[in-house]
Design a protein around this motif. Structure first.
Motif, PDB file in Angstrom:
ATOM      1  N   GLU A  17       0.836  -1.213   0.000  1.00 41.16           N
ATOM      2  CA  GLU A  17       0.000   0.000   0.000  1.00 41.16           C
ATOM      3  C   GLU A  17       0.866   1.256   0.000  1.00 41.16           C
ATOM      4  N   GLU A  18       1.949   1.240   0.764  1.00 37.44           N
ATOM      5  CA  GLU A  18       2.835   2.403   0.836  1.00 37.44           C
ATOM      6  C   GLU A  18       3.587   2.605  -0.477  1.00 37.44           C
ATOM      7  N   VAL A  19       4.006   1.522  -1.110  1.00 35.26           N
ATOM      8  CA  VAL A  19       4.700   1.635  -2.393  1.00 35.26           C
ATOM      9  C   VAL A  19       3.741   2.193  -3.453  1.00 35.26           C
ATOM     10  N   CYS A  20       2.499   1.741  -3.423  1.00 38.19           N
ATOM     11  CA  CYS A  20       1.494   2.286  -4.345  1.00 38.19           C
ATOM     12  C   CYS A  20       1.328   3.786  -4.133  1.00 38.19           C
ATOM     13  N   ARG A  21       1.239   4.190  -2.890  1.00 40.14           N
ATOM     14  CA  ARG A  21       1.056   5.611  -2.585  1.00 40.14           C
ATOM     15  C   ARG A  21       2.222   6.445  -3.094  1.00 40.14           C
ATOM     16  N   LEU A  22       3.438   5.982  -2.828  1.00 37.13           N
ATOM     17  CA  LEU A  22       4.621   6.724  -3.253  1.00 37.13           C
ATOM     18  C   LEU A  22       4.707   6.806  -4.779  1.00 37.13           C
ATOM     19  N   ALA A  23       4.506   5.674  -5.450  1.00 36.70           N
ATOM     20  CA  ALA A  23       4.606   5.655  -6.910  1.00 36.70           C
ATOM     21  C   ALA A  23       3.593   6.587  -7.548  1.00 36.70           C
ATOM     22  N   ALA A  24       2.373   6.588  -7.024  1.00 32.83           N
ATOM     23  CA  ALA A  24       1.336   7.468  -7.559  1.00 32.83           C
ATOM     24  C   ALA A  24       1.674   8.933  -7.295  1.00 32.83           C
ATOM     25  N   GLU A  25       2.191   9.207  -6.122  1.00 29.79           N
ATOM     26  CA  GLU A  25       2.557  10.576  -5.753  1.00 29.79           C
ATOM     27  C   GLU A  25       3.643  11.124  -6.672  1.00 29.79           C
ATOM     28  N   TRP A  26       4.583  10.258  -7.060  1.00 30.39           N
ATOM     29  CA  TRP A  26       5.675  10.691  -7.938  1.00 30.39           C
ATOM     30  C   TRP A  26       5.240  10.806  -9.391  1.00 30.39           C
ATOM     31  N   GLY A  27       4.151  10.118  -9.767  1.00 32.30           N
ATOM     32  CA  GLY A  27       3.658  10.211 -11.132  1.00 32.30           C
ATOM     33  C   GLY A  27       3.896   8.990 -12.001  1.00 32.30           C
ATOM     34  N   TYR A  28       4.224   7.849 -11.394  1.00 31.51           N
ATOM     35  CA  TYR A  28       4.388   6.626 -12.173  1.00 31.51           C
ATOM     36  C   TYR A  28       3.027   6.165 -12.715  1.00 31.51           C
ATOM     37  N   ASP A  29       3.071   5.471 -13.852  1.00 30.30           N
ATOM     38  CA  ASP A  29       1.841   4.957 -14.456  1.00 30.30           C
ATOM     39  C   ASP A  29       1.408   3.639 -13.825  1.00 30.30           C
ATOM     40  N   GLY A  30       2.356   2.922 -13.251  1.00 25.71           N
ATOM     41  CA  GLY A  30       2.019   1.640 -12.660  1.00 25.71           C
ATOM     42  C   GLY A  30       3.223   1.007 -12.003  1.00 25.71           C
ATOM     43  N   LEU A  31       3.111  -0.280 -11.705  1.00 27.04           N
ATOM     44  CA  LEU A  31       4.161  -1.003 -11.005  1.00 27.04           C
ATOM     45  C   LEU A  31       4.533  -2.280 -11.747  1.00 27.04           C
ATOM     46  N   GLU A  32       5.799  -2.622 -11.684  1.00 23.34           N
ATOM     47  CA  GLU A  32       6.261  -3.969 -12.003  1.00 23.34           C
ATOM     48  C   GLU A  32       6.351  -4.648 -10.643  1.00 23.34           C
ATOM     49  N   ILE A  33       5.382  -5.491 -10.338  1.00 24.97           N
ATOM     50  CA  ILE A  33       5.225  -5.995  -8.975  1.00 24.97           C
ATOM     51  C   ILE A  33       6.112  -7.215  -8.731  1.00 24.97           C
ATOM     52  N   ALA A  34       6.948  -7.113  -7.714  1.00 24.58           N
ATOM     53  CA  ALA A  34       7.802  -8.230  -7.325  1.00 24.58           C
ATOM     54  C   ALA A  34       7.027  -9.213  -6.453  1.00 24.58           C
ATOM     55  N   CYS A  35       7.316 -10.487  -6.629  1.00 18.72           N
ATOM     56  CA  CYS A  35       6.689 -11.527  -5.809  1.00 18.72           C
ATOM     57  C   CYS A  35       7.500 -11.698  -4.523  1.00 18.72           C
ATOM     58  N   SER A  36       7.547 -10.652  -3.735  1.00 18.96           N
ATOM     59  CA  SER A  36       8.277 -10.677  -2.468  1.00 18.96           C
ATOM     60  C   SER A  36       7.641  -9.678  -1.515  1.00 18.96           C
TER      61      SER A  36
END
Length: 333
Positions: A17-36
């Motif tokens: 949830e925190e990584v999603c918040r940070l990425a969105a705040e910075w302006g990323y379009d999405g995530l390459e999600i690690a299985c970890s």
């Protein structure tokens, strides 16, 4: 324009949830999600339909999308000679009692489930490692017979073809990251790896130039020569510091960011990767998939690095090939 994503592997200590918040705040379009970490659990994804929906809801909440998931750590164990280092990176369900062949078999099953989980999530690419039973022979001493090397590629094919069968079944591709310690770590080992599995379409490449620069490989030529296999792009940078007669490419077992090293990973845009030519090459082959920023810099705060790298890559990603050649204006035709 190609979407720019953040690879979450180096952020697995933070809640998803925190990584999603940070990425969105910075302006990323999405995530390459690690299985970890708590970012994505393959076992839960295939066992509980609501788990994938929860992940999608978290992404939607922050206006993020996902095109790729990554399972480097488990993939590493499929072909590796297993030792105590693997226990630290593998889920307990994969490590079990630590019997090497049992670990390899469990890792292979988990990679099959990774393909199934990706399909459930609605993505068509899994990025990862393969491991290698012959990486330890790279120095060629004690003398390594050709038969031993051939056996290593056969071992890779024997272990990965059944995994790739599942990838085919569910309509997902595997993008292997060219990387030291893997079965394919440079130009010619990549050719040999593709040959070992008959160039089957399920197996492609994750282009990451940071592992090429310090080996004196041309990342641009790599794009052009393997254009039909570039399934995913990771942007990570490397700074070279060889040439003073002390710093070597093997880096002397020194830790990251130690200035005595011959090279180091640095935040994207701060190293020696020829990024503009790389993006022009990606344009030339028609790559239209995600551009994922993989932050690794032991000498720079990641909060600063991830934000800065996004701005840098956005500029390069905006280079649009012209509809006609510039000299067409001179023609009277």
């Amino acid at each position: 324009m190609r979407p720019v994503t953040l690879f979450t592997g180096q952020w697995a200590d933070l809640p998803f949830e925190e990584v999603c918040r940070l990425a969105a705040e910075w302006g990323y379009d999405g995530l390459e999600i690690a299985c970890s970490g708590d970012h994505f659990d393959v076992a839960q994804a295939v066992a509980d339909p609501s788990y994938v929906e929860q992940k999608r809801a978290q992404l939607d909440k922050h206006g993020l999308k996902v095109w790729t998931i990554s399972n480097h750590l488990v993939g590493q164990a499929v072909c590796d000679l297993i030792d105590e280092r693997h226990k630290a990176i593998l889920p307990a369900r994969i490590w079990g009692e630590g019997d090497p062949e049992s670990v390899r078999q469990a890792a292979a099953e988990d990679m099959k489930n990774t393909a199934r989980a990706a399909a459930l999530l609605g993505v068509n690419t899994v990025v990862g490692f393969t491991g290698s039973s012959i990486w330890h022979t790279v120095a060629m001493f004690p003398p390594t017979p050709a038969s031993m090397v051939e056996a290593g590629y056969q071992d890779f094919a024997d272990r990965w073809n059944p995994i790739l069968d599942v990838f085919d079944e569910v309509g997902v591709r595997f993008a292997h990251e060219i990387h030291p310690s893997e079965i394919a770590y440079d130009y010619y080992t990549t050719q040999r790896t593709l040959e070992a599995i008959g160039h089957r379409p399920a197996f492609g490449l994750n282009w990451d130039p940071s592992h090429m620069v310090w080996q004196d490989l041309d990342p641009v030529a790599f794009i052009l020569d393997f254009k039909d296999r570039i399934y995913h792009v990771d942007c990570k940078d490397t700074r070279m510091r060889v040439g003073d007669g002390r710093k070597g490419r093997m880096s002397s077992h020194l830790p990251w960011a130690d200035m005595r090293r011959g090279w180091d990973f640095v935040s994207t845009g701060r190293g020696d990767v020829p990024w503009e030519d790389c993006f022009r090459a990606l344009n030339s082959i028609g790559y239209d998939g995600p551009i994922s920023i993989e932050w690794e810099d032991a000498g720079m705060d990641r909060l600063d690095g991830a934000r800065e790298a996004l701005s840098y890559i956005r500029t390069l990603n905006s280079i649009t090939p012209p509809a006609t050649a510039f000299d067409a204006a001179f023609s009277t035709e």
